[in-house]
Design a protein around this motif. Sequence first.
Motif, short mmCIF file in Angstrom:
data_model
loop_
_atom_site.label_atom_id
_atom_site.label_comp_id
_atom_site.label_asym_id
_atom_site.label_seq_id
_atom_site.Cartn_x
_atom_site.Cartn_y
_atom_site.Cartn_z
N PRO A 11 0.81 -1.21 0.00
CA PRO A 11 0.00 0.00 0.00
C PRO A 11 0.85 1.27 0.00
CG PRO A 11 -0.90 -1.60 1.53
CD PRO A 11 0.43 -2.15 1.08
N ARG A 12 0.40 2.25 -0.74
CA ARG A 12 1.08 3.54 -0.84
C ARG A 12 0.08 4.67 -0.55
NH1 ARG A 12 6.78 3.32 -1.38
NH2 ARG A 12 7.37 1.78 -2.96
N ARG A 13 0.59 5.91 -0.54
CA ARG A 13 -0.24 7.09 -0.33
C ARG A 13 -0.12 7.98 -1.57
NH1 ARG A 13 2.58 6.07 4.14
NH2 ARG A 13 4.16 7.64 3.62
N ALA A 34 -6.23 2.49 -7.44
CA ALA A 34 -5.37 2.54 -6.26
C ALA A 34 -6.10 2.08 -5.01
CB ALA A 34 -4.84 3.97 -6.08
N HIS A 39 -4.47 1.17 -1.46
CA HIS A 39 -3.71 2.41 -1.30
C HIS A 39 -4.62 3.51 -0.71
CE1 HIS A 39 -0.50 0.56 -3.50
NE2 HIS A 39 -1.20 0.50 -4.62
#
Length: 367
Positions: A11-13, A34, A39
Amino acid sequence: MPTAVPPPHAPRRWVMLASEAYALPILRPLAACAQARGHQVLWLAPDALAARLQPGEQRIGSGWQLRAFKPHAVFATVNRIPPFFPGLQVQLFHGLNLHKRDPAQGQFRMLGLFDLYCSHGPATTAPLRQLAAQRRDFGVVETGWPKLDALFAAPGTQVQALLAAAGGRPRVMYASTFNAPLSQASRCLPVLEALIARGDRYWLLTLHPMSPPAVRERYRALAGPNACYLEAEHVVAMMQAADVLVCDTSSVVEEFILLDKPVVTVCHRQPQPCMHDVRSPDEIDAAIDAALAMPGAAAQARRAYAMQIHPATDARAAERVLAAVEQRLCSGDAGLRRRARRPFRRWWRSWTLWRALLPGKGTTTPC
């Protein structure tokens, strides 16, 4: 051709920078992709656009919130971005049009304010990569355009509603650019008023969000039993429902051609073999008849043109964009010049853009 989509990563931002209404159909497929992968997504939008954000689209309310969020990347469709934004700065572009401006003033004019450019097809990828090799302050990956994921997907309920409203009549879409030297919206209006009143076709009308308000209101007034007016975020549904497009030098032309449908252009800046270009609005009616009578005319030219501007039709551009950003984040910026070396004179313009994106600070104008 775009590369295959690799498996999803951790997971990213992400931050979606939407300064104008036309950014929503470009960024929303990316945001949805996303979020489906787990995310986190926040939005940067001016007050005028905030009302169009959906309940699940959380808006950033301050610079402190942006800094605390620590995004891994910021995605934008405008030509500039504040260089002090945290994270990788990613350019998606706000149109496919290659012929709207001279190369020195178009999408190949690098402002040096992005780390990664996600190109659409060979026609844009090759020039961008040449510039990237010269400058060494950005990268280029051919991903396709997230906006077109919906175009290549199955039609939704809005398309069915437009077909029902047409009642079996041919469906003609009309769109126009806001660029004053290229827009034909005012010249076409008297002709369209007469054609719409005739009632033998159903018209799907839209104008660029930055078109003059007075012109937009006159087009909205044409809505009725023979026509509807929809805003920019509904353009994909309009294109899917239409049998033929009437347009000027707008990137909507390129998008419509990807559906392998006939296009009538009015005073296009650089008409292509796949376009039926007329030089006067008075010729629109006959040109529509010709297009509807022979919808397969210029099909070979349309397909050849499509292979240059956007060959991918698998509706997975958003996935490839996320994969390209992930690859850049994992590999770092080795070999690229430091962002601090970007020209200072462009920082002030980016600062005004940033201020306009905050609540209570007004609206923005894209470069």
